[in-house]
Design a protein around this motif. Structure first.
Motif, PDB file in Angstrom:
ATOM      1  N   PHE A 138      -3.912  -0.779   8.709  1.00 42.52           N
ATOM      2  CA  PHE A 138      -3.907   0.609   8.421  1.00 42.52           C
ATOM      3  C   PHE A 138      -4.334   1.628   9.369  1.00 42.52           C
ATOM      4  N   HIS A 174      -1.945  -4.411  -3.222  1.00 49.60           N
ATOM      5  CA  HIS A 174      -2.569  -5.136  -4.434  1.00 49.60           C
ATOM      6  C   HIS A 174      -1.897  -6.672  -4.542  1.00 49.60           C
ATOM      7  N   GLY A 191       0.799  -1.209  -0.071  1.00 50.69           N
ATOM      8  CA  GLY A 191      -0.129   0.008   0.075  1.00 50.69           C
ATOM      9  C   GLY A 191       0.964   1.069   0.173  1.00 50.69           C
ATOM     10  N   ASN A 196      -4.306   7.337   0.183  1.00 50.97           N
ATOM     11  CA  ASN A 196      -4.012   6.163   0.435  1.00 50.97           C
ATOM     12  C   ASN A 196      -4.510   5.135  -0.613  1.00 50.97           C
ATOM     13  N   SER A 197      -3.668   4.614  -1.009  1.00 49.67           N
ATOM     14  CA  SER A 197      -3.776   3.228  -2.332  1.00 49.67           C
ATOM     15  C   SER A 197      -3.453   2.071  -1.472  1.00 49.67           C
ATOM     16  N   SER A 198      -4.636   1.247  -1.506  1.00 52.89           N
ATOM     17  CA  SER A 198      -4.447  -0.018  -1.004  1.00 52.89           C
ATOM     18  C   SER A 198      -3.545  -1.124  -1.523  1.00 52.89           C
TER      19      SER A 198
END
Length: 462
Positions: free
Chosen positions: A352, A379, A185, A375-377
């Motif tokens: 998080f 993958h 993330g 915020n980019s989760s």
């Protein structure tokens, strides 16, 4: 089909196009952005260059609002995506070779974007041409999807996928071989000083870094009301720590600079953060409240620790490794305030919300506030998935390397796909020089990657 031999036969074509693309200074330029060029003239020119190449070769092309586009071939309901980007980070300092020329020396092509991501983009583009020219009947459509804002927040592909279909499966040639199936993330955090800054503060100004996703290689501070032997103390600090920097007296103020080493924020340990170096010196020199709080926070939290241990932000898991923090932009000004902007690259299993809540309480003890800007989760595609196994099989035919899939702290376009992975083009054992001075791509590996991508396209779309 001998894809490697075919790729080798078109080396001159590949290098010519890569040089042309590198010579476009496609750095985000919001000060010159317009409705027609949302990210500035450079990224748009790079996008138009690629789409024009596609048109000239008889591919289907489409421009989405001058922020992204695609080059397409094949037929069928299903869509294979190759997600690339043509924007680059600023060149920075300390280059031996011109950053926007594409100079070749000793089997390497140098330039900003050579490995991130213009070199891989051109390799994927050659792969598309090789498959098309071979006349292979594809049962699925294949698109190179080209973005122009990957380095600054993915706004390009966000816009693209609001108007265009999501690939069924795909890959981003923007990381490492053999393959990356776990991406950490990525959160952008602002640590802001609560203390009011007056003109009487000893620290007049502090500036380090321009992008949160780069380790700052230069830092500058202006100080006042300090001891008369500051110059001698700073020169001693530089000598003791084998650093390059300068200090000059300007009226009643001192202007101080120090040089570090740039690196990608996903691997901050490979750089030397100039902002932390300068704060470390100033911590023993400044006594006024806001000045001391500011530099103390930087040193206590970030000096010698890339994992956020002091704020309980640290976390590790087996599938993606350590969580890391990069204080990429550090600012202090009596009118604009003071903040440290951090790129947090956190593990797939990272709790998080819990971690951010605890860190927020801890930073308050330093007189700071914590805000999550974006915020980019994480993958993740399981190793046993057919996409992963197909791409691994293709890679292994060319390398005999049986390595397992990897994880990364970098964020590629793979994370915007429902099922996507990062697939090259940095080979095992190669130094990762993305975002660094004298960025380069090894020409033989560029050609091999093109062959791998050609065979991967056929395997995925046959």
């Amino acid at each position: 089909m001998d894809w490697l031999k075919l790729a080798q036969s078109r080396q001159d074509e590949l290098l010519s196009e890569l040089k042309q693309l590198i010579q476009i200074e496609s750095v985000l330029d919001e000060s010159n952005a317009t409705e027609d060029a949302p990210f500035g003239p450079g990224p748009l020119e790079a996008l138009q260059f690629m789409l024009k190449k596609g048109e000239e070769q008889g591919f289907i092309t489409k421009n989405i609002d001058n922020v992204a586009g695609h080059i397409e071939m094949g037929q069928g309901e299903e869509l294979i995506g190759l997600l690339c980007h043509v924007d680059v980070v600023p060149s920075g300092d300390a280059w031996t070779y011109p950053p926007f020329k594409g100079e070749i020396n000793n089997g390497k092509l140098y330039g900003r974007g050579a490995i991130d991501d213009k070199g891989p983009t051109i390799a994927a583009w050659l792969a598309m041409k090789l498959v098309k020219d071979a006349g292979i009947n594809l049962k699925k459509r294949v698109r190179i999807i080209i973005g122009t804002d990957e380095e600054s927040g993915f706004r390009c592909v966000d816009r693209y996928f609001k108007k265009e279909e999501m690939p069924t499966i795909g890959f981003a040639p923007d990381a490492d071989f053999p393959l990356i199936n776990a991406e950490k993330g990525i959160a952008l955090l602002d640590f802001s000083l609560n203390q009011q800054i007056t003109r009487e503060e000893q620290l007049v100004a502090f500036q380090s870094g321009r992008r949160s996703n780069m380790v700052p290689d230069v830092a500058k501070a202006i100080v006042q009301h300090v001891t008369s032997d500051l110059i001698e103390q700073y020169e001693e600090y530089l000598q003791k720590n084998s650093l390059q920097g300068s200090i000059n007296k300007d009226g009643d103020k001192y202007i101080i600079t120090v040089n570090g080493k740039s690196a990608h924020a996903m691997e901050p340990e490979k750089g030397v953060n100039a902002g932390v170096l300068l704060a470390k010196f100033l911590k023993d020199q400044l006594t006024t409240k806001a000045s001391q709080q500011f530099v103390s926070f930087i040193v206590d939290v970030f000096d010698g620790d890339h994992f956020g241990t002091q704020l309980n932000l640290n976390h590790h898991d087996d599938m993606s490794g350590q969580t890391t923090l990069n204080p990429g932009v550090i600012l202090f000004h009596h009118e604009k305030g003071a903040k440290v902007q951090v790129s947090l690259r956190y593990s797939v299993t990272y709790p998080f919300e819990e971690k951010i809540t605890v860190a927020g309480k801890k930073v308050s003890d330093y007189g700071f506030a914590l805000d999550v800007i974006s915020n980019s989760s994480p993958h993740y595609v399981p190793e046993e998935d057919e996409l992963v196994q197909t791409l691994l099989s293709v890679y292994r035919r060319y390398t005999n390397d049986l390595s397992k899939p990897l994880s990364t702290g970098g964020g590629t376009y793979a994370r915007v796909m429902k099922k996507g992975v990062a697939f090259g083009m940095l080979f095992p054992g190669e130094p990762d020089v993305a975002h660094q001075a004298d960025e380069f791509v090894v020409i033989d590996n560029l050609i091999k990657a093109a062959a791998i991508y050609a065979e991967a396209i056929v395997e995925l779309a046959k």
